[in-house]
Design a protein around this motif. Structure first.
Motif, PDB file in Angstrom:
ATOM      1  N   UNK A   1       0.846  -1.207   0.000  1.00 10.55           N
ATOM      2  CA  UNK A   1       0.000   0.000   0.000  1.00 10.55           C
ATOM      3  C   UNK A   1       0.872   1.245   0.000  1.00 10.55           C
ATOM      4  N   UNK A   2       0.528   2.202  -0.836  1.00  6.66           N
ATOM      5  CA  UNK A   2       1.321   3.426  -0.910  1.00  6.66           C
ATOM      6  C   UNK A   2       1.117   4.276   0.344  1.00  6.66           C
ATOM      7  N   UNK A   3       2.103   5.101   0.638  1.00 16.93           N
ATOM      8  CA  UNK A   3       2.038   5.965   1.817  1.00 16.93           C
ATOM      9  C   UNK A   3       1.297   7.268   1.504  1.00 16.93           C
ATOM     10  N   UNK A   4       1.643   7.898   0.380  1.00 14.70           N
ATOM     11  CA  UNK A   4       0.926   9.084  -0.098  1.00 14.70           C
ATOM     12  C   UNK A   4       0.217   8.720  -1.390  1.00 14.70           C
ATOM     13  N   UNK A   5      -1.092   8.924  -1.419  1.00  9.88           N
ATOM     14  CA  UNK A   5      -1.899   8.589  -2.591  1.00  9.88           C
ATOM     15  C   UNK A   5      -2.614   9.837  -3.097  1.00  9.88           C
ATOM     16  N   UNK A   6      -2.378  10.149  -4.350  1.00  9.52           N
ATOM     17  CA  UNK A   6      -3.043  11.281  -5.011  1.00  9.52           C
ATOM     18  C   UNK A   6      -3.987  10.687  -6.047  1.00  9.52           C
ATOM     19  N   UNK A   7      -5.296  10.891  -5.849  1.00 12.37           N
ATOM     20  CA  UNK A   7      -6.316  10.226  -6.657  1.00 12.37           C
ATOM     21  C   UNK A   7      -7.110  11.227  -7.498  1.00 12.37           C
ATOM     22  N   UNK A   8      -6.859  11.218  -8.805  1.00 14.27           N
ATOM     23  CA  UNK A   8      -7.627  12.012  -9.767  1.00 14.27           C
ATOM     24  C   UNK A   8      -7.850  13.445  -9.277  1.00 14.27           C
ATOM     25  N   UNK A   9      -6.757  14.129  -8.940  1.00 12.87           N
ATOM     26  CA  UNK A   9      -6.836  15.476  -8.378  1.00 12.87           C
ATOM     27  C   UNK A   9      -6.895  16.532  -9.479  1.00 12.87           C
ATOM     28  N   UNK A  10      -7.827  17.453  -9.317  1.00 19.18           N
ATOM     29  CA  UNK A  10      -7.977  18.632 -10.174  1.00 19.18           C
ATOM     30  C   UNK A  10      -7.924  19.866  -9.278  1.00 19.18           C
ATOM     31  N   UNK A  63      -1.082   7.708   4.264  1.00 14.35           N
ATOM     32  CA  UNK A  63      -1.201   6.442   4.975  1.00 14.35           C
ATOM     33  C   UNK A  63      -2.658   5.981   5.092  1.00 14.35           C
ATOM     34  N   UNK A  64      -3.430   6.212   4.044  1.00 15.00           N
ATOM     35  CA  UNK A  64      -4.809   5.746   4.001  1.00 15.00           C
ATOM     36  C   UNK A  64      -5.791   6.574   4.804  1.00 15.00           C
ATOM     37  N   UNK A  65      -5.330   7.680   5.406  1.00 13.69           N
ATOM     38  CA  UNK A  65      -6.214   8.513   6.221  1.00 13.69           C
ATOM     39  C   UNK A  65      -7.153   9.363   5.388  1.00 13.69           C
ATOM     40  N   UNK A  66      -8.056  10.033   6.069  1.00 13.42           N
ATOM     41  CA  UNK A  66      -8.985  10.919   5.381  1.00 13.42           C
ATOM     42  C   UNK A  66      -8.233  12.139   4.838  1.00 13.42           C
ATOM     43  N   UNK A  71      -3.680  22.570   6.954  1.00 12.59           N
ATOM     44  CA  UNK A  71      -2.355  22.077   7.359  1.00 12.59           C
ATOM     45  C   UNK A  71      -2.382  21.487   8.764  1.00 12.59           C
ATOM     46  N   UNK A  72      -1.564  20.464   8.973  1.00  9.71           N
ATOM     47  CA  UNK A  72      -1.481  19.825  10.275  1.00  9.71           C
ATOM     48  C   UNK A  72      -0.062  19.315  10.492  1.00  9.71           C
ATOM     49  N   UNK A  73       0.268  18.856  11.710  1.00 15.86           N
ATOM     50  CA  UNK A  73       1.645  18.449  12.011  1.00 15.86           C
ATOM     51  C   UNK A  73       2.163  17.266  11.195  1.00 15.86           C
ATOM     52  N   UNK A  74       1.294  16.562  10.472  1.00 12.11           N
ATOM     53  CA  UNK A  74       1.768  15.483   9.601  1.00 12.11           C
ATOM     54  C   UNK A  74       2.677  16.004   8.504  1.00 12.11           C
ATOM     55  N   UNK A  75       2.514  17.296   8.171  1.00 17.24           N
ATOM     56  CA  UNK A  75       3.207  17.868   7.023  1.00 17.24           C
ATOM     57  C   UNK A  75       4.070  19.040   7.476  1.00 17.24           C
ATOM     58  N   UNK A  76       5.378  18.977   7.163  1.00 12.44           N
ATOM     59  CA  UNK A  76       6.276  20.094   7.421  1.00 12.44           C
ATOM     60  C   UNK A  76       6.628  20.748   6.109  1.00 12.44           C
TER      61      UNK A  76
END
Length: 255
Positions: A1-10, A63-66, A71-76
């Motif tokens: 399973x991928x860690x970062x998933x970008x799905x059909x983003x516009x 990681x499969x999250x919503x 912005x949140x602490x997951x991302x620097x």
């Protein structure tokens, strides 16, 4: 399973498409370089990864999250111009990085003393412990950028986002910063996305190099269509395409 998933983003601004049909999967710990012509949506893509912007369509998951709505602490994040607080000392800038990741924001008493000890550990790690009491304006460009990266890492992000982080540095300092970043990446195993205009830098640092471009072009209306990932190169295998994104014909159902 991928860690970062970008799905059909516009993404579109005022009805004008900036990015369209962006799909990519990234494994944990990979370093992704992002290149492309000016105005093709590279920084927009980074802001969506940061959750500073929400896609017009599609979803970005870690990681499969919503999908994040802000912005949140997951991302620097580290920008080209040193994203540190000029009115704070070097040590206080590192402490501020931890405070920004703490619910409630400010740290006091024993919690702040503990954060100061961790800040000193980080400063030793990034080679700035000897200037802990100085202010950013007294530091060289490379030292300020090391401070910005250290501040971002203090929050222990799962994904580090870099927007032209070395573009303002002289060539010698830039090479040193490359080595510094790669050492930190090896130690932390963090997942990194870096926007750069320097193709050589992208292949030097990245495991993969994503190329953003417009596969659809209307000469009568150059802004009619958005960019997408047109190539995905494996930078660790002689530049052989990790995956080639073939041009897709216009499908009215996707517009």
């Amino acid at each position: 399973m991928s860690f970062v998933t970008v799905e059909n983003v516009w993404q579109a601004y005022s009805g004008r498409s900036i990015l369209e049909r962006v799909n990519v999967e990234v494994e944990k710990g990979q370093f992704i370089s992002i290149v492309g012509a000016s105005g093709c949506g590279k920084s927009t893509f980074l802001r969506m990864l940061l959750a500073e912007e929400v896609p017009t369509r599609g979803a970005i998951r870690i990681d499969g999250g919503e999908p994040a709505r802000e912005p949140n602490p997951e991302r620097g994040v580290v920008f080209q111009r040193y994203s540190v607080f000029p009115h704070m000392t070097v040590r206080d800038n590192i402490i501020a990085g931890e405070e920004m990741a703490t619910r409630g924001g400010w740290l006091f008493g024993g919690a702040r003393r503990a954060a100061a000890e961790r800040a000193d550990e980080m400063l030793a790690r990034i080679g700035l412990n000897h200037v802990a009491h100085q202010y950013p304006a007294s530091l060289s460009g490379g030292m300020q950028q090391r401070l910005a990266i250290g501040q971002a890492l203090t929050a222990k992000p799962r994904v580090l986002l870099l927007d032209e982080p070395f573009g303002a540095l002289d060539p010698g300092t830039r090479v040193k910063m490359h080595d510094f970043l790669m050492d930190l990446r090896a130690e932390t195993g963090m997942t990194v996305f870096m926007v750069t205009h320097d193709l050589e830098e992208g292949f030097k640092l990245g495991d993969r190099v994503l190329v953003f471009d417009k596969p659809r072009w209307d000469p009568q209306d150059p802004g009619a269509f958005g960019a997408t990932i047109t190539y995905d190169f494996d930078a660790r295998n002689g530049g052989i395409p990790f995956q080639t994104i073939e041009e897709k014909k216009y499908d009215p159902a996707l517009a």
